[in-house]
Scaffold this motif. Structure first.
Motif, PDB file in Angstrom:
ATOM      1  N   GLU A   1       0.830  -1.208   0.000  1.00  0.00           N
ATOM      2  CA  GLU A   1       0.000   0.000   0.000  1.00  0.00           C
ATOM      3  C   GLU A   1       0.860   1.250   0.000  1.00  0.00           C
ATOM      4  O   GLU A   1       0.554   2.239  -0.671  1.00  0.00           O
ATOM      5  N   LYS A   2       1.959   1.199   0.747  1.00  0.00           N
ATOM      6  CA  LYS A   2       2.840   2.364   0.827  1.00  0.00           C
ATOM      7  C   LYS A   2       3.616   2.561  -0.466  1.00  0.00           C
ATOM      8  O   LYS A   2       3.872   3.704  -0.878  1.00  0.00           O
ATOM      9  N   VAL A   3       3.977   1.458  -1.142  1.00  0.00           N
ATOM     10  CA  VAL A   3       4.800   1.547  -2.350  1.00  0.00           C
ATOM     11  C   VAL A   3       3.965   1.925  -3.561  1.00  0.00           C
ATOM     12  O   VAL A   3       4.320   2.826  -4.327  1.00  0.00           O
ATOM     13  N   THR A   4       2.824   1.220  -3.757  1.00  0.00           N
ATOM     14  CA  THR A   4       2.032   1.420  -4.977  1.00  0.00           C
ATOM     15  C   THR A   4       0.807   2.288  -4.782  1.00  0.00           C
ATOM     16  O   THR A   4       0.249   2.806  -5.754  1.00  0.00           O
ATOM     17  N   GLY A   5       0.348   2.428  -3.518  1.00  0.00           N
ATOM     18  CA  GLY A   5      -0.868   3.193  -3.264  1.00  0.00           C
ATOM     19  C   GLY A   5      -2.135   2.365  -3.385  1.00  0.00           C
ATOM     20  O   GLY A   5      -3.231   2.861  -3.120  1.00  0.00           O
ATOM     21  N   SER A   6      -2.030   1.084  -3.789  1.00  0.00           N
ATOM     22  CA  SER A   6      -3.196   0.211  -3.922  1.00  0.00           C
ATOM     23  C   SER A   6      -3.473  -0.496  -2.598  1.00  0.00           C
ATOM     24  O   SER A   6      -2.553  -0.787  -1.825  1.00  0.00           O
ATOM     25  N   GLU A   7      -4.754  -0.794  -2.335  1.00  0.00           N
ATOM     26  CA  GLU A   7      -5.148  -1.464  -1.104  1.00  0.00           C
ATOM     27  C   GLU A   7      -4.754  -2.941  -1.175  1.00  0.00           C
ATOM     28  O   GLU A   7      -4.876  -3.590  -2.214  1.00  0.00           O
ATOM     29  N   GLN A   8      -4.313  -3.485  -0.035  1.00  0.00           N
ATOM     30  CA  GLN A   8      -3.892  -4.884   0.027  1.00  0.00           C
ATOM     31  C   GLN A   8      -5.035  -5.831  -0.336  1.00  0.00           C
ATOM     32  O   GLN A   8      -4.852  -6.775  -1.110  1.00  0.00           O
ATOM     33  N   ASP A   9      -6.224  -5.590   0.192  1.00  0.00           N
ATOM     34  CA  ASP A   9      -7.367  -6.479  -0.067  1.00  0.00           C
ATOM     35  C   ASP A   9      -7.779  -6.444  -1.533  1.00  0.00           C
ATOM     36  O   ASP A   9      -8.293  -7.444  -2.060  1.00  0.00           O
ATOM     37  N   ASP A  10      -7.559  -5.308  -2.204  1.00  0.00           N
ATOM     38  CA  ASP A  10      -7.929  -5.217  -3.617  1.00  0.00           C
ATOM     39  C   ASP A  10      -6.946  -5.973  -4.511  1.00  0.00           C
ATOM     40  O   ASP A  10      -7.288  -6.338  -5.639  1.00  0.00           O
ATOM     41  N   ILE A  11      -5.753  -6.190  -4.000  1.00  0.00           N
ATOM     42  CA  ILE A  11      -4.716  -6.838  -4.816  1.00  0.00           C
ATOM     43  C   ILE A  11      -4.787  -8.356  -4.702  1.00  0.00           C
ATOM     44  O   ILE A  11      -4.658  -9.071  -5.701  1.00  0.00           O
ATOM     45  N   ILE A  12      -4.977  -8.868  -3.489  1.00  0.00           N
ATOM     46  CA  ILE A  12      -4.980 -10.316  -3.273  1.00  0.00           C
ATOM     47  C   ILE A  12      -6.100 -10.951  -4.101  1.00  0.00           C
ATOM     48  O   ILE A  12      -7.262 -10.549  -4.033  1.00  0.00           O
ATOM     49  N   GLY A  13      -5.729 -11.962  -4.894  1.00  0.00           N
ATOM     50  CA  GLY A  13      -6.682 -12.637  -5.766  1.00  0.00           C
ATOM     51  C   GLY A  13      -6.729 -12.049  -7.164  1.00  0.00           C
ATOM     52  O   GLY A  13      -7.359 -12.623  -8.051  1.00  0.00           O
ATOM     53  N   GLY A  14      -6.081 -10.929  -7.369  1.00  0.00           N
ATOM     54  CA  GLY A  14      -6.129 -10.262  -8.660  1.00  0.00           C
ATOM     55  C   GLY A  14      -5.043 -10.729  -9.606  1.00  0.00           C
ATOM     56  O   GLY A  14      -4.128 -11.479  -9.249  1.00  0.00           O
ATOM     57  N   SER A  15      -5.140 -10.257 -10.852  1.00  0.00           N
ATOM     58  CA  SER A  15      -4.187 -10.613 -11.893  1.00  0.00           C
ATOM     59  C   SER A  15      -3.009  -9.654 -11.872  1.00  0.00           C
ATOM     60  O   SER A  15      -3.177  -8.437 -11.772  1.00  0.00           O
ATOM     61  N   LEU A  16      -1.795 -10.209 -11.999  1.00  0.00           N
ATOM     62  CA  LEU A  16      -0.583  -9.388 -12.019  1.00  0.00           C
ATOM     63  C   LEU A  16      -0.566  -8.479 -13.239  1.00  0.00           C
ATOM     64  O   LEU A  16      -0.288  -7.277 -13.128  1.00  0.00           O
ATOM     65  N   LEU A  17      -0.869  -9.025 -14.413  1.00  0.00           N
ATOM     66  CA  LEU A  17      -0.773  -8.238 -15.639  1.00  0.00           C
ATOM     67  C   LEU A  17      -1.864  -7.187 -15.731  1.00  0.00           C
ATOM     68  O   LEU A  17      -1.664  -6.138 -16.352  1.00  0.00           O
ATOM     69  N   GLU A  18      -3.020  -7.449 -15.147  1.00  0.00           N
ATOM     70  CA  GLU A  18      -4.085  -6.445 -15.173  1.00  0.00           C
ATOM     71  C   GLU A  18      -3.749  -5.267 -14.272  1.00  0.00           C
ATOM     72  O   GLU A  18      -4.043  -4.116 -14.598  1.00  0.00           O
ATOM     73  N   MET A  19      -3.152  -5.571 -13.124  1.00  0.00           N
ATOM     74  CA  MET A  19      -2.848  -4.501 -12.169  1.00  0.00           C
ATOM     75  C   MET A  19      -1.558  -3.772 -12.519  1.00  0.00           C
ATOM     76  O   MET A  19      -1.471  -2.551 -12.390  1.00  0.00           O
ATOM     77  N   TYR A  20      -0.553  -4.513 -12.987  1.00  0.00           N
ATOM     78  CA  TYR A  20       0.745  -3.914 -13.272  1.00  0.00           C
ATOM     79  C   TYR A  20       1.234  -4.406 -14.632  1.00  0.00           C
ATOM     80  O   TYR A  20       2.146  -5.244 -14.720  1.00  0.00           O
ATOM     81  N   PRO A  21       0.638  -3.916 -15.719  1.00  0.00           N
ATOM     82  CA  PRO A  21       1.020  -4.393 -17.066  1.00  0.00           C
ATOM     83  C   PRO A  21       2.448  -4.042 -17.445  1.00  0.00           C
ATOM     84  O   PRO A  21       3.000  -4.625 -18.373  1.00  0.00           O
ATOM     85  N   MET A  22       3.071  -3.081 -16.730  1.00  0.00           N
ATOM     86  CA  MET A  22       4.428  -2.683 -17.111  1.00  0.00           C
ATOM     87  C   MET A  22       5.454  -3.792 -16.898  1.00  0.00           C
ATOM     88  O   MET A  22       6.566  -3.715 -17.426  1.00  0.00           O
ATOM     89  N   VAL A  23       5.101  -4.862 -16.137  1.00  0.00           N
ATOM     90  CA  VAL A  23       6.071  -5.930 -15.895  1.00  0.00           C
ATOM     91  C   VAL A  23       6.357  -6.718 -17.168  1.00  0.00           C
ATOM     92  O   VAL A  23       7.377  -7.414 -17.247  1.00  0.00           O
TER      93      VAL A  23
END
Length: 749
Positions: free
Chosen positions: A284-306
């Motif tokens: 949350e501190k690094v990306t600004g996104s909530e932890q609960d919103d990230i868990i279970g989500g897709s890596l490429l959808e949330m951070y396509p720059m990887v």
């Protein structure tokens, strides 16, 4: 019927029946005994299976416990021998499991595999104790936070232990699967044996009851053993939960983002994405996104720059090959660019990525690099400055006499840099014997901290030349050691110049004494003949007129003699006035410039009246100065304007003044005051060519012949001398036939 009754009542029949009953009983007992034996054997097999399962779980728990202890040791940076104890207990459990599975060749092979893993983990633990105990000496200082360096040996060792534990868990699962299969088969056999007992007769029932009772007691005992195994399993699960909570606590307390991913595959078993199974709240501190919103989500959808920066490819490579991967790139979160360093490791069913925000480290590295460049530049400048200024720097340790000196320090002594180790004794050889006591005062280390010392001494160079050095030092402490730091400057040239200056001063003093003698001569001896010449000329004229014996034309000669003697006296008096200006030590007083001009008007009243001169002034300031010198200054300037008037025009003089800041004055002179009074004397006289603006203030400089305008050429020189005596500045502006302006700057304070 009768025969039947007889037959029944016959003793033989009872004997036969008894024999049959006994045979039946024996048969029933035999069958029951065999059934009981089969049931007991089946129960023993079930109990044995449960015991094997308990032993398997116990060995697995020891592997997990070793991994947990090593992780805790890594995160909390504490030393412990619990791992070695647990490995020893693991070996005992393996021995017991080996004994329990002697009747199962497949299980024996798996026990051998576990024994190999036990030996590997024992080697890792022994290495941990031997290596980390050495490293512990350097890490006795408590740390506020745990910072894991994933490139160091402890972390790599932990990864190897984790892989060993993961392999042990695979073997455990296979052994438990084998035992579960045996358990199912033996339970089925146990169930079938329970229902095969003859229930047709009371004897069979009693026998079955007895067998059941015996079996029940046996099973009850075995139930207690099963309960004990369940308790052990529950205890291990509790420890695992505690370990999980501990790791979660470590994840939460860490500033690094720790995330676990599982691969997302397509129909061809190709990895097309990764799913967040867990991530620490540091995200949350690094990306600004909530932890609960990230868990279970897709890596490429949330951070396509990887995909573009190569991180996704490294994650796939790590999952497929099992090799650890490292990656660093720039990411943009919430409009801010951040440097993120990723460490990727393979886990049981996915990969674990630890992301470290290195933005501050990168910024610190840039600042450090710039600081090093600036420091290098400053050192270069400092060395050049030392060479130019003839200065050398030193750090002198007063407790043992050792020193660190700059290269130019050596050059001052006439030797190459670092040609010898500078100590008190080594350096004392260069010090002049007469100044040794002065130099030795530097070695006194009981001087108050922060005190400064300054002294001058002489040294011999390698060519036996004598140099004068000026030492300036300050006493401080470095690592609780008394130290004198400072500079040494070669002042030989200055000393020689001082000597030359002293000689010049003595010569100047002698010259001034001679000038004083000249002043006395000029003020008395030179003027006395002039007075006598004037007096005797007057007597000759008076007597000649009385007797009327003076030839024609002689009066003209006498007038020229009088004029010459008058000019000679005026020149002598002006020279005396000019030479005495610097000797006047009168105190500065507040002077009203308007009052000073009024006194000058009164003194020059006859001249002003004869020439119809008009002097205009108003609101002139109060200045600080020597009253009679300021009056002399005004007298000379006004007289000068009247003298150099136009023949057909009455003189008109305007005197104005205003206050200016020193910074606003464009003229180039030494400004010692913040504010100045600008005083201007403007006339409508004959003026002068601008090219002579500076010449008119020089002694004996005249722009006109003595036949055109009288004077000695010293008046304006006296004006300049008076203004400079008052720390001011004077200059002239003029144009031929258009008048002139004399501008004076006098400090307000």
């Amino acid at each position: 019927m009768i025969k039947i009754k007889l037959l029944i009542g016959s003793a033989k029949t009872y004997v036969i029946l008894l024999i049959l009953a006994m045979a039946l009983l024996l048969y029933t007992v035999s069958v029951g005994y065999k059934q009981v034996n089969r049931l007991h054997k089946t129960g023993d097999l079930v109990s044995h299976t449960l015991e094997v399962q308990r032993a398997i779980v116990e060995v697995s728990a020891k592997f997990l416990e070793v991994e947990t202890i090593q992780l805790k040791k890594l995160f909390e940076q504490e030393e412990s021998n619990l791992s070695a104890i647990t490995v020893t207990e693991m070996g005992q459990s393996l021995l017991r499991l080996k004994n329990l599975t002697q009747d199962n060749d497949a299980q024996q092979e798996r026990v051998k595999a576990l024994q190999l893993l036990h030996d590997k983990i024992k080697i890792e633990i022994d290495t941990t104790i031997s290596v980390d105990s050495i490293g512990a000496i350097d890490s006795l200082v408590p740390k506020d936070s745990v910072v894991i360096n994933f490139s160091k040996q402890p972390y790599k060792r932990n990864q190897r232990i984790s892989r060993i534990v993961a392999e042990s868990q695979v073997i455990k699962d296979r052994m438990l699967a084998e035992e579960n299969y045996l358990m199912v088969a033996r339970k089925e056999e146990y169930t079938s044996q329970s229902f095969l007992t003859p229930m047709s007769s009371l004897l069979v029932a009693l026998t079955a009851f007895g067998i059941f009772l015996i079996g029940f007691v046996s099973i009850y005992k075995q139930k207690g053993e099963i309960q004990e195994v369940n308790n052990q399993v529950h205890l291990q699960n509790k420890k695992l939960q505690e370990t999980e909570e501990f790791l979660k606590g470590v994840y939460k307390s860490s500033n690094n983002v720790i995330s676990h991913f599982e691969p997302v595959k397509d129909a061809h078993n190709n990895i097309i994405d990764f799913q967040f199974r867990y991530t620490s709240n540091a995200i949350e501190k690094v990306t600004g996104s909530e932890q609960d919103d990230i868990i279970g989500g897709s890596l490429l959808e949330m951070y396509p720059m990887v995909l573009d920066n190569g991180l996704f490819a490294l994650m796939k490579k790590c999952y497929i090959s099992g090799d650890n991967q490292e990656h660093e790139s720039i990411y943009t979160f919430e409009g801010q660019k951040k440097y993120i360093y990723n460490t990727i490791v393979k886990s049981a069913n996915g990969i674990t990525n630890t992301a470290w925000d290195t933005t501050k480290v990168k910024e610190a590295e840039k600042n450090l690099q710039k600081l090093n460049e600036d420091l290098s530049l400053q050192n270069t400048i400092f060395k050049e400055a030392e060479n130019v200024a003839g200065v050398g720097s030193f750090i002198w340790y007063l407790d043992d006499g050792s020193a660190t000196v700059s290269d130019n320090f050596y050059r001052i002594l006439g030797v190459e840099p670092n040609s010898f180790d500078v100590t008190f004794n080594a350096y004392k050889k260069y010090v002049h014997p007469d100044d040794a006591a002065i130099f030795e005062s530097l070695s006194i280390n009981d001087i108050e901290k922060g005190a400064s010392t300054v002294f001058t001494y002489r040294v011999f160079t390698t060519t036996n030349a004598i140099k004068y050095l000026d030492l300036k030092g300050k006493y401080i402490e470095i690592d609780n050691r008394p130290v004198s730091v400072g500079i040494v400057q070669d002042i030989t040239g200055r000393v020689e110049k001082d000597r030359a200056l002293i000689e010049s001063y003595e010569k100047l003093k002698l010259s001034n004494e001679e000038l004083e003698s000249f002043n006395r001569v000029a003020s008395h001896d030179l003027q006395e003949p002039l007075r006598k010449i004037q007096m005797f000329i007057s007597r000759i004229e008076d007597e000649a007129e009385a007797e009327n014996t003076l030839p024609n034309g002689v009066h003209g000669y006498f007038n020229k003699i009088k004029a010459a003697t008058f000019r000679m006296r005026e020149l002598i008096q002006n020279l005396l006035s000019y030479s005495r200006i610097d000797k006047v030590n009168s105190k500065f007083e507040k002077i009203s410039l308007g009052d000073a001009i009024a006194k000058v008007e009164e003194e020059l009243s006859q001249l002003i009246k004869d020439t119809n001169t008009e002097i205009v002034y108003d609101n002139l300031p109060v200045i600080l100065g020597i009253p009679f010198k300021i009056e002399q200054l005004c007298t000379n300037l006004i007289s000068n304007s009247i003298k150099y008037r136009k023949a057909d025009t009455a003189p008109k003089i305007h005197i104005v003044s205003k206050t200016m800041r020193g910074a606003e004055i464009k003229e180039n002179f030494s400004k010692t005051s913040e504010y100045y009074s600008k005083i201007s004397f403007t006339d409508n006289g004959i003026g002068f060519d601008p090219e002579f603006a500076s010449n008119i203030f020089e002694v004996f400089q005249r722009l006109h012949s003595k036949n055109e305008y009288s004077g000695t050429g010293i008046g304006l020189s006296i004006c300049k001398k008076i203004v400079e005596k008052h720390n001011g500045y004077i200059y002239a502006i003029g144009k031929k036939d258009h008048g002139s302006t004399f501008v004076i700057y006098l400090p307000v304070n």
